[in-house]
Motif scaffolding. Structure first.
Motif, PDB file in Angstrom:
ATOM      1  N   LEU A  46      46.100  37.924  84.852  1.00  0.00           N
ATOM      2  CA  LEU A  46      47.188  38.478  84.049  1.00  0.00           C
ATOM      3  C   LEU A  46      48.513  37.798  84.385  1.00  0.00           C
ATOM      4  O   LEU A  46      49.353  37.581  83.507  1.00  0.00           O
ATOM      5  CB  LEU A  46      47.297  39.987  84.288  1.00  0.00           C
ATOM      6  N   SER A  47      48.700  37.442  85.657  1.00  0.00           N
ATOM      7  CA  SER A  47      49.946  36.761  86.038  1.00  0.00           C
ATOM      8  C   SER A  47      50.005  35.367  85.442  1.00  0.00           C
ATOM      9  O   SER A  47      51.078  34.880  85.072  1.00  0.00           O
ATOM     10  CB  SER A  47      50.064  36.697  87.562  1.00  0.00           C
ATOM     11  N   ILE A  96      61.489  41.236  81.702  1.00  0.00           N
ATOM     12  CA  ILE A  96      60.382  40.360  81.326  1.00  0.00           C
ATOM     13  C   ILE A  96      59.079  40.898  81.909  1.00  0.00           C
ATOM     14  O   ILE A  96      58.072  41.046  81.217  1.00  0.00           O
ATOM     15  CB  ILE A  96      60.635  38.927  81.823  1.00  0.00           C
ATOM     16  N   ILE A  97      59.116  41.234  83.203  1.00  0.00           N
ATOM     17  CA  ILE A  97      57.917  41.714  83.888  1.00  0.00           C
ATOM     18  C   ILE A  97      57.503  43.065  83.330  1.00  0.00           C
ATOM     19  O   ILE A  97      56.316  43.313  83.079  1.00  0.00           O
ATOM     20  CB  ILE A  97      58.176  41.802  85.402  1.00  0.00           C
ATOM     21  N   GLY A  98      58.490  43.967  83.125  1.00  0.00           N
ATOM     22  CA  GLY A  98      58.169  45.297  82.607  1.00  0.00           C
ATOM     23  C   GLY A  98      57.496  45.242  81.253  1.00  0.00           C
ATOM     24  O   GLY A  98      56.540  45.978  80.987  1.00  0.00           O
ATOM     25  N   LYS A  99      57.977  44.367  80.386  1.00  0.00           N
ATOM     26  CA  LYS A  99      57.381  44.238  79.058  1.00  0.00           C
ATOM     27  C   LYS A  99      55.953  43.706  79.155  1.00  0.00           C
ATOM     28  O   LYS A  99      55.055  44.152  78.441  1.00  0.00           O
ATOM     29  CB  LYS A  99      58.232  43.306  78.192  1.00  0.00           C
ATOM     30  N   HIS A 100      55.736  42.757  80.069  1.00  0.00           N
ATOM     31  CA  HIS A 100      54.387  42.195  80.228  1.00  0.00           C
ATOM     32  C   HIS A 100      53.417  43.260  80.729  1.00  0.00           C
ATOM     33  O   HIS A 100      52.290  43.374  80.222  1.00  0.00           O
ATOM     34  CB  HIS A 100      54.449  41.033  81.214  1.00  0.00           C
ATOM     35  N   VAL A 101      53.843  44.030  81.724  1.00  0.00           N
ATOM     36  CA  VAL A 101      52.972  45.086  82.262  1.00  0.00           C
ATOM     37  C   VAL A 101      52.680  46.132  81.191  1.00  0.00           C
ATOM     38  O   VAL A 101      51.545  46.603  81.053  1.00  0.00           O
ATOM     39  CB  VAL A 101      53.626  45.736  83.495  1.00  0.00           C
ATOM     40  N   MET A 105      52.180  31.546  81.248  1.00  0.00           N
ATOM     41  CA  MET A 105      52.072  30.820  79.980  1.00  0.00           C
ATOM     42  C   MET A 105      52.968  31.449  78.913  1.00  0.00           C
ATOM     43  O   MET A 105      53.634  30.751  78.151  1.00  0.00           O
ATOM     44  CB  MET A 105      50.621  30.826  79.511  1.00  0.00           C
ATOM     45  N   ARG A 106      53.001  32.766  78.888  1.00  0.00           N
ATOM     46  CA  ARG A 106      53.775  33.480  77.863  1.00  0.00           C
ATOM     47  C   ARG A 106      55.274  33.221  78.009  1.00  0.00           C
ATOM     48  O   ARG A 106      55.964  32.977  77.010  1.00  0.00           O
ATOM     49  CB  ARG A 106      53.476  34.981  77.982  1.00  0.00           C
ATOM     50  N   ILE A 107      55.787  33.250  79.243  1.00  0.00           N
ATOM     51  CA  ILE A 107      57.225  33.045  79.433  1.00  0.00           C
ATOM     52  C   ILE A 107      57.619  31.637  79.018  1.00  0.00           C
ATOM     53  O   ILE A 107      58.619  31.439  78.320  1.00  0.00           O
ATOM     54  CB  ILE A 107      57.617  33.287  80.902  1.00  0.00           C
TER      55      ILE A 107
END
Length: 628
Positions: free
Chosen positions: A84-85, A6-11, A90-92
């Motif tokens: 960004l965090s 999840i984090i990798g895709k967001h970054v 919000m996105r998750i």
């Protein structure tokens, strides 16, 4: 496609924004090197008695300007990266909620509400912390450590730098040893939060039952057990974090000890100047903060990994029921002709079939009533028609098409169903009746309420249709909730109307008024009624009796009475119940119903069919029993 991060895709999706934040942070780190240089030069000038008052003011001014520049760029970079965090936060939640909406009912039946709430709140917050403090501290540590070590080696002394930093790699070993421990304990903490949330949600939802059975003390005991477990898991995590932090601080303190002792010896031997010694320790002070933060980052990352795994388990769960590859997007509506052929269905977790060899034809515009004992499969049949579960291939057809060929949105959009539980949302009565993507006018809302015989109750409330309901519509009576549910179904004007035990909480007089009001609504619409109360089903075009998942009787009301089987036995028992309660007892067994019911059942011409006798257009709009 299975998601692995999840984090990798967001970054990755925001890589340019992170690069900009990284650049701003790098400028801040570079500016931090200015102060140690100024301190070193200031000390050397002071030691040699070359420092003037004017020069001291100049050094002070440069330090103030450097401090302001550091604060500016560091604050801007923090704001930018933290923003960004929050976007990820919000996105998750948005993705999680949308994904939950795609999952089938079976998924939610096997999970507690509290656990789902814990995922949406606690786990997402932990992920946010990873991308907030975790990424910021990691970037800052990487930049500041790199440029500071290079500066210490090139401007002071390589040997002093080597010996001073030699203990610091032990932090990596320490982090590796604590990695699995912190991740495991973080998962237990999140699980304990889910247990607590579930316990509170269940208690609030069942508060009436708890008080009725005087179970307050037992509920307090159960909550206390969950609360103690939550405290215990948090203590374990705090203990691990504290131990990790203490060992990290000890390693950092040892580096300072080496710096002071070895650096002091070098000053005494003239290998480095006093100013260089001061500058070196200032550089080392710059390193200690990021290095200690790396310990916190390890903790945050492991907690984040545990939460990410929990969220990925949800996001990588695929719905049991979805549009098939053979679904025809050209289908925009259904007419309501139902054909069931040899349907046998078993729930995934069950050993015995819930339905056995069901063959049934419900022509468009006719009505079908289903009666049977509790657990006989009545509701299961309805659930398959709206594809809450997937029926076996080649068994259920609508308008001559296999049900899997009809897009789910079209299928469910043209079926109006009144379920057993009469679930209402904690919004206004108007919003509950108009619960549909299509907007409705006030006149349509009121007309639906009148047909469902709930209009008079609604207008008695101070805010009428704008009355806000409690959770699950608890502020209404059971009968009012049922009638609001009926209004919600009929306002859609669907092709197929399904009533699943929808008149069990109203009296017979109100039932008659509802049935009469729904005659026009059901005209030219396929209607399916599930019930136990004979008065609710007797006017249907055809009636089937289910027992242990199989059709044991079928026909019209009169033909089934003449048969003298299960249906007739149920009817006679209900007549006895009415007599016991003091209601009129009919002398003529052939009448078998109240006069108004008999008139409604016989006022239509009868049509002979190969298996039974059906009325041409008689329909009904209610249910009267517990579906199986």
């Amino acid at each position: 496609m299975e998601r692995k991060s999840i984090i990798g895709k967001h970054v990755k999706d925001h890589r340019y924004s992170y690069l900009l934040g990284f650049a701003l942070l790098s400028i801040s780190c570079l500016m931090q090197l200015v102060i140690p240089f100024l301190l070193g030069t200031f000390t050397d000038r002071l030691e040699m008695s070359l420092l003037t008052y004017r020069e001291a003011l100049r050094y002070a001014l440069w330090m103030v300007l450097a401090g302001l520049a550091i604060a500016l760029f560091r604050s801007v970079s923090r704001i930018y990266l933290f923003r960004l965090s929050r976007l990820l936060d919000m996105r998750i939640r948005d993705e999680l909620f949308k994904h939950w909406e795609t999952l089938s009912t079976r998924y939610f039946q096997n999970r507690r509400v509290g656990d789902l709430m814990s995922h949406a709140i606690s786990d997402v917050s932990v992920i946010r912390d990873v991308t907030q403090g975790g990424i910021f501290n990691t970037l800052e540590a990487f930049v500041l450590i790199t440029i500071t070590v290079v500066t210490m080696v090139t401007t002071v002394d390589p040997l002093l730098t080597l010996f001073t930093l030699l203990p610091l790699p032990l932090l990596s070993v320490l982090a590796y040893r604590f990695k699995r421990r912190i991740q495991k304990e973080s998962g237990e903490v999140q699980e304990s939060i889910g247990n607590l949330t579930s316990r509170v949600q269940e208690f609030i939802a069942g508060i009436r039952i708890v008080k009725s059975f005087v179970q307050e003390r037992e509920q307090i005991r159960l909550f206390d057990d969950d609360n103690r477990y939550a405290v215990a898991t948090n203590r374990k995590l705090v203990k691990s974090n504290s131990l990790f932090g203490a060992l990290s601080s000890a390693i950092v303190g040892f580096s300072f000890l080496v710096s002071v002792v070895l650096g002091g010896i070098m000053v005494l031997h003239g290998r480095i100047s006093l100013g260089e010694f001061v500058a070196f320790n200032s550089f080392l002070s710059l390193l200690m903060g990021p290095i200690e933060n790396l310990g916190k980052v390890v903790n945050t990352m492991q907690r984040g990994k545990a939460s990410e795994n929990r969220l990925l388990a949800i996001l990588n769960t695929y719905p049991d029921v979805a549009d098939d590859s053979n679904a025809d997007p050209a289908i925009e509506r259904i007419e309501g002709d139902i054909d069931i052929r040899g349907l046998t269905f078993r729930y995934p977790e069950a050993h015995e079939p819930a339905l056995r060899d069901i063959t049934l034809r419900v022509p468009k515009g006719t009505s079908l009533a289903i009666v049977g004992r509790v657990g006989s499969g009545k509701s299961t049949l309805v659930h398959l028609l709206v594809r809450l579960y997937n029926p076996p291939k080649g068994t259920v057809f609508i308008d001559g098409r296999e049900i899997s060929e009809i897009p789910l949105q079209v299928l469910r959009g043209h079926i109006g169903i009144v379920p057993q539980d009469q679930f209402l949302f904690s919004t206004t009565i108007r919003d509950n009746i108009g619960f549909d993507p299509k907007p409705y006018k006030d006149e349509e809302i009121e007309q639906a309420a009148k047909l469902a015989q709930v209009y008079d109750n609604i207008v008695e409330f101070p805010n009428q249709f704008q009355t806000a309901l409690g959770e699950r519509g608890v502020s209404l009576s059971g009968g009012q909730r049922q009638r609001v549910s009926i209004a919600r179904a009929i306002i859609k004007k669907p092709s197929i109307l399904i009533f699943d035990d929808s008149l069990s909480a109203v009296d017979t007089e109100t039932e008659d008024r509802i049935l009469e009001g729904l005659d026009d609504v059901m005209d030219n619409r396929t209607t399916i009624i599930i019930g136990h109360r004979i008065s609710s089903v007797q006017a249907a075009d055809q009636i089937v009796v289910l027992d242990e998942g199989a059709i044991v009787e079928r026909g019209t009301h009169d033909s089934l009475l003449a048969l003298g089987g299960v249906y007739a036995d149920l009817h006679h028992k209900q007549l006895l119940d009415e007599a016991t309660r003091g209601e009129p007892e009919w002398e003529d067994e052939a009448a078998s119903v109240r006069p108004d019911e008999r008139e409604r059942a016989h006022r239509r011409p009868e049509l002979e069919t190969p298996s039974d006798t059906r009325s041409a257009s008689g329909k009904i709009a209610s249910t009267g029993g517990k579906a199986g």
